[in-house]
Design a protein around this motif. Sequence first.
Motif, PDB file in Angstrom:
ATOM      1  N   PHE A 311       0.853  -1.194   0.000  1.00  0.00           N
ATOM      2  CA  PHE A 311       0.000   0.000   0.000  1.00  0.00           C
ATOM      3  C   PHE A 311       0.887   1.241   0.000  1.00  0.00           C
ATOM      4  O   PHE A 311       2.000   1.234   0.546  1.00  0.00           O
ATOM      5  N   HIS A 312       0.361   2.339  -0.565  1.00  0.00           N
ATOM      6  CA  HIS A 312       1.159   3.564  -0.661  1.00  0.00           C
ATOM      7  C   HIS A 312       1.037   4.429   0.584  1.00  0.00           C
ATOM      8  O   HIS A 312       1.896   5.282   0.834  1.00  0.00           O
ATOM      9  N   ASP A 313      -0.023   4.238   1.367  1.00  0.00           N
ATOM     10  CA  ASP A 313      -0.171   5.020   2.595  1.00  0.00           C
ATOM     11  C   ASP A 313      -1.055   4.253   3.580  1.00  0.00           C
ATOM     12  O   ASP A 313      -1.788   3.323   3.197  1.00  0.00           O
ATOM     13  N   THR A 314      -0.982   4.651   4.859  1.00  0.00           N
ATOM     14  CA  THR A 314      -1.696   3.928   5.907  1.00  0.00           C
ATOM     15  C   THR A 314      -3.213   4.070   5.795  1.00  0.00           C
ATOM     16  O   THR A 314      -3.946   3.166   6.195  1.00  0.00           O
ATOM     17  N   SER A 315      -3.681   5.184   5.243  1.00  0.00           N
ATOM     18  CA  SER A 315      -5.134   5.351   5.102  1.00  0.00           C
ATOM     19  C   SER A 315      -5.705   4.351   4.100  1.00  0.00           C
ATOM     20  O   SER A 315      -6.789   3.793   4.310  1.00  0.00           O
ATOM     21  N   SER A 316      -4.964   4.083   3.024  1.00  0.00           N
ATOM     22  CA  SER A 316      -5.414   3.085   2.032  1.00  0.00           C
ATOM     23  C   SER A 316      -5.447   1.700   2.659  1.00  0.00           C
ATOM     24  O   SER A 316      -6.399   0.927   2.450  1.00  0.00           O
ATOM     25  N   PHE A 317      -4.400   1.379   3.429  1.00  0.00           N
ATOM     26  CA  PHE A 317      -4.363   0.091   4.118  1.00  0.00           C
ATOM     27  C   PHE A 317      -5.519  -0.038   5.100  1.00  0.00           C
ATOM     28  O   PHE A 317      -6.209  -1.054   5.149  1.00  0.00           O
ATOM     29  N   SER A 318      -5.748   1.035   5.874  1.00  0.00           N
ATOM     30  CA  SER A 318      -6.815   1.000   6.880  1.00  0.00           C
ATOM     31  C   SER A 318      -8.184   0.805   6.239  1.00  0.00           C
ATOM     32  O   SER A 318      -9.004   0.019   6.733  1.00  0.00           O
ATOM     33  N   ARG A 319      -8.441   1.492   5.123  1.00  0.00           N
ATOM     34  CA  ARG A 319      -9.727   1.345   4.428  1.00  0.00           C
ATOM     35  C   ARG A 319      -9.922  -0.082   3.934  1.00  0.00           C
ATOM     36  O   ARG A 319     -10.992  -0.674   4.084  1.00  0.00           O
ATOM     37  N   SER A 320      -8.878  -0.644   3.343  1.00  0.00           N
ATOM     38  CA  SER A 320      -8.978  -2.009   2.813  1.00  0.00           C
ATOM     39  C   SER A 320      -9.179  -3.014   3.952  1.00  0.00           C
ATOM     40  O   SER A 320     -10.016  -3.919   3.857  1.00  0.00           O
ATOM     41  N   PHE A 321      -8.411  -2.853   5.032  1.00  0.00           N
ATOM     42  CA  PHE A 321      -8.516  -3.796   6.147  1.00  0.00           C
ATOM     43  C   PHE A 321      -9.910  -3.741   6.774  1.00  0.00           C
ATOM     44  O   PHE A 321     -10.482  -4.776   7.135  1.00  0.00           O
ATOM     45  N   LYS A 322     -10.466  -2.543   6.870  1.00  0.00           N
ATOM     46  CA  LYS A 322     -11.808  -2.405   7.439  1.00  0.00           C
ATOM     47  C   LYS A 322     -12.848  -3.046   6.529  1.00  0.00           C
ATOM     48  O   LYS A 322     -13.829  -3.635   6.997  1.00  0.00           O
ATOM     49  N   LYS A 323     -12.618  -2.957   5.222  1.00  0.00           N
ATOM     50  CA  LYS A 323     -13.522  -3.607   4.264  1.00  0.00           C
ATOM     51  C   LYS A 323     -13.457  -5.123   4.429  1.00  0.00           C
ATOM     52  O   LYS A 323     -14.472  -5.811   4.346  1.00  0.00           O
ATOM     53  N   TRP A 324     -12.276  -5.675   4.700  1.00  0.00           N
ATOM     54  CA  TRP A 324     -12.106  -7.121   4.844  1.00  0.00           C
ATOM     55  C   TRP A 324     -12.662  -7.643   6.172  1.00  0.00           C
ATOM     56  O   TRP A 324     -13.220  -8.733   6.225  1.00  0.00           O
ATOM     57  N   THR A 325     -12.453  -6.884   7.233  1.00  0.00           N
ATOM     58  CA  THR A 325     -12.733  -7.419   8.573  1.00  0.00           C
ATOM     59  C   THR A 325     -13.810  -6.663   9.350  1.00  0.00           C
ATOM     60  O   THR A 325     -14.308  -7.157  10.357  1.00  0.00           O
ATOM     61  N   GLY A 326     -14.133  -5.453   8.917  1.00  0.00           N
ATOM     62  CA  GLY A 326     -15.127  -4.654   9.628  1.00  0.00           C
ATOM     63  C   GLY A 326     -14.538  -3.763  10.703  1.00  0.00           C
ATOM     64  O   GLY A 326     -15.256  -2.966  11.314  1.00  0.00           O
ATOM     65  N   ILE A 327     -13.234  -3.897  10.969  1.00  0.00           N
ATOM     66  CA  ILE A 327     -12.570  -3.054  11.967  1.00  0.00           C
ATOM     67  C   ILE A 327     -11.240  -2.553  11.403  1.00  0.00           C
ATOM     68  O   ILE A 327     -10.734  -3.083  10.412  1.00  0.00           O
ATOM     69  N   SER A 328     -10.674  -1.538  12.059  1.00  0.00           N
ATOM     70  CA  SER A 328      -9.405  -0.971  11.599  1.00  0.00           C
ATOM     71  C   SER A 328      -8.243  -1.856  12.044  1.00  0.00           C
ATOM     72  O   SER A 328      -8.387  -2.677  12.953  1.00  0.00           O
ATOM     73  N   PRO A 329      -7.070  -1.675  11.434  1.00  0.00           N
ATOM     74  CA  PRO A 329      -5.892  -2.455  11.866  1.00  0.00           C
ATOM     75  C   PRO A 329      -5.562  -2.258  13.343  1.00  0.00           C
ATOM     76  O   PRO A 329      -5.226  -3.225  14.034  1.00  0.00           O
ATOM     77  N   ARG A 330      -5.666  -1.026  13.842  1.00  0.00           N
ATOM     78  CA  ARG A 330      -5.358  -0.769  15.248  1.00  0.00           C
ATOM     79  C   ARG A 330      -6.349  -1.476  16.171  1.00  0.00           C
ATOM     80  O   ARG A 330      -5.977  -2.015  17.212  1.00  0.00           O
ATOM     81  N   GLU A 331      -7.629  -1.462  15.797  1.00  0.00           N
ATOM     82  CA  GLU A 331      -8.644  -2.148  16.593  1.00  0.00           C
ATOM     83  C   GLU A 331      -8.393  -3.645  16.612  1.00  0.00           C
ATOM     84  O   GLU A 331      -8.535  -4.311  17.641  1.00  0.00           O
ATOM     85  N   TYR A 332      -8.021  -4.192  15.444  1.00  0.00           N
ATOM     86  CA  TYR A 332      -7.738  -5.637  15.378  1.00  0.00           C
ATOM     87  C   TYR A 332      -6.566  -5.981  16.293  1.00  0.00           C
ATOM     88  O   TYR A 332      -6.609  -6.969  17.030  1.00  0.00           O
TER      89      TYR A 332
END
Length: 345
Positions: A311-332
């Motif tokens: 990913f090019h930035d953390t916001s893109s990663f966070s959006r994708s991870f939330k789409k996959w799991t329903g929560i943010s990376p930090r929450e996970y």
Amino acid sequence: MAENGHTTIATWVLPIIEALKPYCSQQKLLQHADIDYKYIRDTNRRIPLKNMKKLWDMAEVVSGNDCIGLEVSKFVSHTNLHALSYAHLASSSIRESLERSARFSNVISTAMRIAIRDHKKQLIVSLHKADDLPHDPSIHAIDAFIALLIKSSRKISPDLYNHLISINLTRSKPNNPKHHQLMYKCPINYCAEFCEIRFERRFAERPISTGNIELASVNEQALQDYLVRLRKNDIIGLVTKTVLDLMPIGELSQENIASTLGFSCRGLHRKLKEQGTSYQIILDRTRKYHAIQYLKQQELPITVITYRLGFHDTSSFSRSFKKWTGISPREYRKQHQHQKNNTKN
């Protein structure tokens, strides 16, 4: 379509339906599992994992036996396993045989991998599901495979039971544990974290008089040739490996992956569609799996994980991870750490 591209050699179906002859017609079993009868005698054919799971589930239902995998192992012939059985019989020690099984386990099934390690005076053989497999394979498939390893080892070292220390199984304790006890004749632990077979190390390294280096080499070459053909036809596996190779660089466009593999973008799309998947599905699945593994490592910063996943930035990663799991990376990460702490307490 094979689940995540994982398959089993078609001839592994034969001992299953043979063991179930007293309970159900072969035709009914194969129809239930959507397996074509004309393929099951061809070692070059592969059966998707989801179809094998249907067959194993049906096997338990029709037999009423929650240890049916052990029964199936009694009907396995040398030809069911391509050249692996012959290479095993020519091995010069139990260790050599087990190491060969580890190298070529994908010939039988790509769903599991075998690891071998030494621990003090023990040689430990452990079975692990493939990294990208979302759930464990059938407990009956695992039972059958472990039983087959033990039976095969006894053929070249008949005194094996005197040197078998213990067996750990991830499955729950069966209704009638005596079947496993009769098969292994050693302490058995159920509900374990990993499937493991523990041998006396000195026994495993003891030379076997029937070992034949030339015969083992011929059959090993046949196995290597088989794996080359298997991997060449495994487009999902090839794409997944290429994604993993290029993730740290961030060059993950479908065009770039196709070009790396020698396909046009349209050609790659067509091949993946034939397998019931797409490039985006493979990319998301691969990133999701590795994101979860990285997040479990508390010392890895989110920014480092972001770039490791391409990913090019953390916001893109966070959006994708939330789409996959329903929560943010930090929450996970917080949830995982909380569960880990509770387990310790």
